[in-house]
Write an enzyme that holds these catalytic residues in place. Structure first.
Site, PDB file in Angstrom:
ATOM      1  N   GLY A 173     -68.900  30.235   0.282  1.00 19.48           N
ATOM      2  CA  GLY A 173     -70.265  30.713   0.406  1.00 19.48           C
ATOM      3  C   GLY A 173     -71.124  29.740   1.193  1.00 19.48           C
ATOM      4  O   GLY A 173     -70.869  28.533   1.211  1.00 19.48           O
ATOM      5  N   GLY A 228     -62.837  40.149   0.786  1.00 20.59           N
ATOM      6  CA  GLY A 228     -62.571  39.292   1.926  1.00 20.59           C
ATOM      7  C   GLY A 228     -61.283  38.532   1.685  1.00 20.59           C
ATOM      8  O   GLY A 228     -60.372  39.011   0.986  1.00 20.59           O
ATOM      9  N   ILE A 284     -60.750  35.881  -0.132  1.00 20.14           N
ATOM     10  CA  ILE A 284     -60.554  35.525  -1.542  1.00 20.14           C
ATOM     11  C   ILE A 284     -60.180  36.752  -2.347  1.00 20.14           C
ATOM     12  O   ILE A 284     -59.274  36.707  -3.192  1.00 20.14           O
ATOM     13  CB  ILE A 284     -61.805  34.823  -2.097  1.00 20.14           C
ATOM     14  CG1 ILE A 284     -61.924  33.417  -1.498  1.00 20.14           C
ATOM     15  CG2 ILE A 284     -61.747  34.732  -3.626  1.00 20.14           C
ATOM     16  CD1 ILE A 284     -63.139  32.645  -1.928  1.00 20.14           C
ATOM     17  N   ARG A 339     -68.324  45.389   1.991  1.00 17.77           N
ATOM     18  CA  ARG A 339     -69.581  45.870   2.566  1.00 17.77           C
ATOM     19  C   ARG A 339     -69.381  47.162   3.337  1.00 17.77           C
ATOM     20  O   ARG A 339     -70.214  48.061   3.309  1.00 17.77           O
ATOM     21  CB  ARG A 339     -70.158  44.780   3.466  1.00 17.77           C
ATOM     22  CG  ARG A 339     -71.495  45.127   4.096  1.00 17.77           C
ATOM     23  CD  ARG A 339     -72.056  43.935   4.832  1.00 17.77           C
ATOM     24  NE  ARG A 339     -71.086  43.385   5.790  1.00 17.77           N
ATOM     25  CZ  ARG A 339     -71.284  42.271   6.476  1.00 17.77           C
ATOM     26  NH1 ARG A 339     -72.390  41.570   6.302  1.00 17.77           N
ATOM     27  NH2 ARG A 339     -70.364  41.842   7.330  1.00 17.77           N
ATOM     28  N   ARG A 372     -62.707  50.099   5.305  1.00 18.29           N
ATOM     29  CA  ARG A 372     -61.647  49.824   6.276  1.00 18.29           C
ATOM     30  C   ARG A 372     -60.312  50.121   5.595  1.00 18.29           C
ATOM     31  O   ARG A 372     -60.258  50.421   4.407  1.00 18.29           O
ATOM     32  CB  ARG A 372     -61.691  48.384   6.776  1.00 18.29           C
ATOM     33  CG  ARG A 372     -61.423  47.317   5.728  1.00 18.29           C
ATOM     34  CD  ARG A 372     -61.501  45.930   6.350  1.00 18.29           C
ATOM     35  NE  ARG A 372     -61.074  44.873   5.462  1.00 18.29           N
ATOM     36  CZ  ARG A 372     -61.853  44.253   4.586  1.00 18.29           C
ATOM     37  NH1 ARG A 372     -63.128  44.601   4.465  1.00 18.29           N
ATOM     38  NH2 ARG A 372     -61.376  43.290   3.813  1.00 18.29           N
ATOM     39  N   ARG A 403     -70.739  34.301  -7.232  1.00 16.85           N
ATOM     40  CA  ARG A 403     -71.919  33.477  -7.448  1.00 16.85           C
ATOM     41  C   ARG A 403     -72.687  34.040  -8.639  1.00 16.85           C
ATOM     42  O   ARG A 403     -72.726  35.262  -8.838  1.00 16.85           O
ATOM     43  CB  ARG A 403     -72.830  33.453  -6.204  1.00 16.85           C
ATOM     44  CG  ARG A 403     -72.281  32.638  -5.050  1.00 16.85           C
ATOM     45  CD  ARG A 403     -72.311  31.136  -5.353  1.00 16.85           C
ATOM     46  NE  ARG A 403     -71.949  30.323  -4.196  1.00 16.85           N
ATOM     47  CZ  ARG A 403     -70.730  29.889  -3.943  1.00 16.85           C
ATOM     48  NH1 ARG A 403     -69.730  30.250  -4.754  1.00 16.85           N
ATOM     49  NH2 ARG A 403     -70.480  29.128  -2.898  1.00 16.85           N
ATOM     50  N   ASP A 456     -66.928  32.289 -14.164  1.00 17.03           N
ATOM     51  CA  ASP A 456     -66.819  30.938 -13.615  1.00 17.03           C
ATOM     52  C   ASP A 456     -68.146  30.481 -13.034  1.00 17.03           C
ATOM     53  O   ASP A 456     -68.326  29.296 -12.760  1.00 17.03           O
ATOM     54  CB  ASP A 456     -65.736  30.880 -12.533  1.00 17.03           C
ATOM     55  CG  ASP A 456     -65.508  29.465 -12.021  1.00 17.03           C
ATOM     56  OD1 ASP A 456     -65.351  28.558 -12.864  1.00 17.03           O
ATOM     57  OD2 ASP A 456     -65.502  29.252 -10.799  1.00 17.03           O
ATOM     58  N   HIS A 471     -67.719  26.651 -13.112  1.00 13.04           N
ATOM     59  CA  HIS A 471     -67.646  26.767 -11.647  1.00 13.04           C
ATOM     60  C   HIS A 471     -66.523  25.873 -11.098  1.00 13.04           C
ATOM     61  O   HIS A 471     -66.759  24.963 -10.305  1.00 13.04           O
ATOM     62  CB  HIS A 471     -68.979  26.400 -11.001  1.00 13.04           C
ATOM     63  CG  HIS A 471     -69.128  26.975  -9.618  1.00 13.04           C
ATOM     64  ND1 HIS A 471     -70.340  27.232  -9.036  1.00 13.04           N
ATOM     65  CD2 HIS A 471     -68.193  27.333  -8.681  1.00 13.04           C
ATOM     66  CE1 HIS A 471     -70.172  27.728  -7.822  1.00 13.04           C
ATOM     67  NE2 HIS A 471     -68.870  27.795  -7.580  1.00 13.04           N
ATOM     68  N   GLY A 518     -63.637  27.269  -9.645  1.00 15.32           N
ATOM     69  CA  GLY A 518     -62.738  28.054  -8.804  1.00 15.32           C
ATOM     70  C   GLY A 518     -62.216  27.286  -7.610  1.00 15.32           C
ATOM     71  O   GLY A 518     -61.073  27.474  -7.187  1.00 15.32           O
TER      72      GLY A 518
END
Length: 313
Positions: free
Chosen positions: A72, A146, A148, A169, A172, A228, A251, A275, A277
């Site tokens: 991020g 994506g 991840i 988003r 595909r 997040r 997380d 957090h 990861g």
């Protein structure tokens, strides 16, 4: 022409760095290693507060590239308006997929199989036997497909799932199957036993998991957040957890770090990790390889990889 490169590692720790730049070590300390105005390539210190990461940016008047070591980039975005046009912002695609994928799987299995309850039972010397949910035959929805999200599906593949649905988003097609657009979330949520969040934090995903989102999750479903904290509306999540209708493995949280006394700590059916990861033994070699590749491209004036945006564009 200035040629300073600011690194959060000592240059002699990274194999393959190109000759030419003056490498300056800065990992977020109070004192800068050199004049920020001479920096042309800034590698953002990893796991430092956003204010620390952004502190030198307004003075970096010669800057041409900003490289984060996180997937991020939301922590540096507020300072980009102060930069000259043409500065490229690059993320750490390829660095965190393995460790974040591992943690997502660990959180899913631990939550479903009741590992936290076993640990508490061991502390109390209690034999807490009984049936628990299995990951086998479950339907999983990955929100944020994506690199991840794809890595998470890689690790889910051997577990005999009934179905994996993917959301990003925009729609595909992949080798594994279709990726649905965000607009189709309302119809996909009621079918998922496990919902995994791996989306970046953007204006469109902030608060994405609100009361409406959560109300569409099926009874007994598990929400896993390795994205997040602000992707989830904490108040809305607390209401669902306290009702006992769903469970969660987090997380990341909002606020973060989660302060003492916050009700999320002791909400029923929640597993919280701090957090973690990204920060594993897998981070170091992948981060250093990324920096060596990027800086070689930069010195040779070739296009950088992982460019998220360019200022002034």
């Amino acid at each position: 022409m200035t040629s300073d490169v600011w690194l959060p590692f000592h240059a002699d720790e990274i194999e393959g760095l190109p000759d030419g730049p003056a490498y300056r070590f800065w990992d977020g300390g109070q004192d800068f290693p050199a004049d920020p105005a001479d920096c042309v390539f800034y590698v953002v210190p990893y796991m430092k507060p956003a204010a620390v990461s952004r502190r030198p940016l307004p003075a970096m008047t010669s800057l041409r590239a900003v490289q984060t070591l996180s997937a991020g980039v939301d922590h540096v975005l507020p300072s980009l308006a102060s930069l000259r046009p043409g500065v490229e912002l690059c993320n750490a695609r390829g660095v965190h997929e393995a460790s974040t994928g591992e943690l997502a799987l660990a959180l899913i299995l631990a939550s479903l199989r009741g590992i936290p309850d076993f640990v508490r039972g061991q502390d109390d010397e209690e034999w807490r036997a009984g049936f628990r949910p299995s990951l086998a035959d479950k339907s999983v929805l990955i929100v944020g497909y994506g690199s991840i999200g794809s890595a998470i599906e890689d690790r889910l593949a051997p577990f005999e799932l009934a179905r994996v649905a993917r959301v990003a988003r925009s729609a595909r097609t992949t080798e594994r199957g279709p990726v649905h657009p965000l607009a189709q979330l309302p119809s996909l949520l009621p079918e998922a036993d496990v919902v995994v969040l791996s989306t970046p934090l953007t204006e469109s995903t902030r608060g994405l998991v609100n009361a409406g989102f959560l109300s569409r999750m099926k009874d007994g479903a598990l929400l896993v957040n390795v994205a997040r904290g602000p992707v989830v509306d904490t108040k809305a999540l607390l209401a669902e957890l306290e009702s006992g209708r769903i469970t969660a493995a987090l997380d990341v949280t909002d606020p973060e770090p989660l302060p003492p006394g916050h009700p999320l700590w002791h909400a029923p059916g929640v597993l919280i990790s701090p957090h973690v990861g990204g920060p594993t033994s897998a981070f170091w070699p992948r981060a250093k390889r990324l920096l060596a590749r990027q800086l070689t491209l930069f010195v040779n004036r070739e296009p950088l990889r992982n460019v998220v945006l360019t200022t002034g564009g």
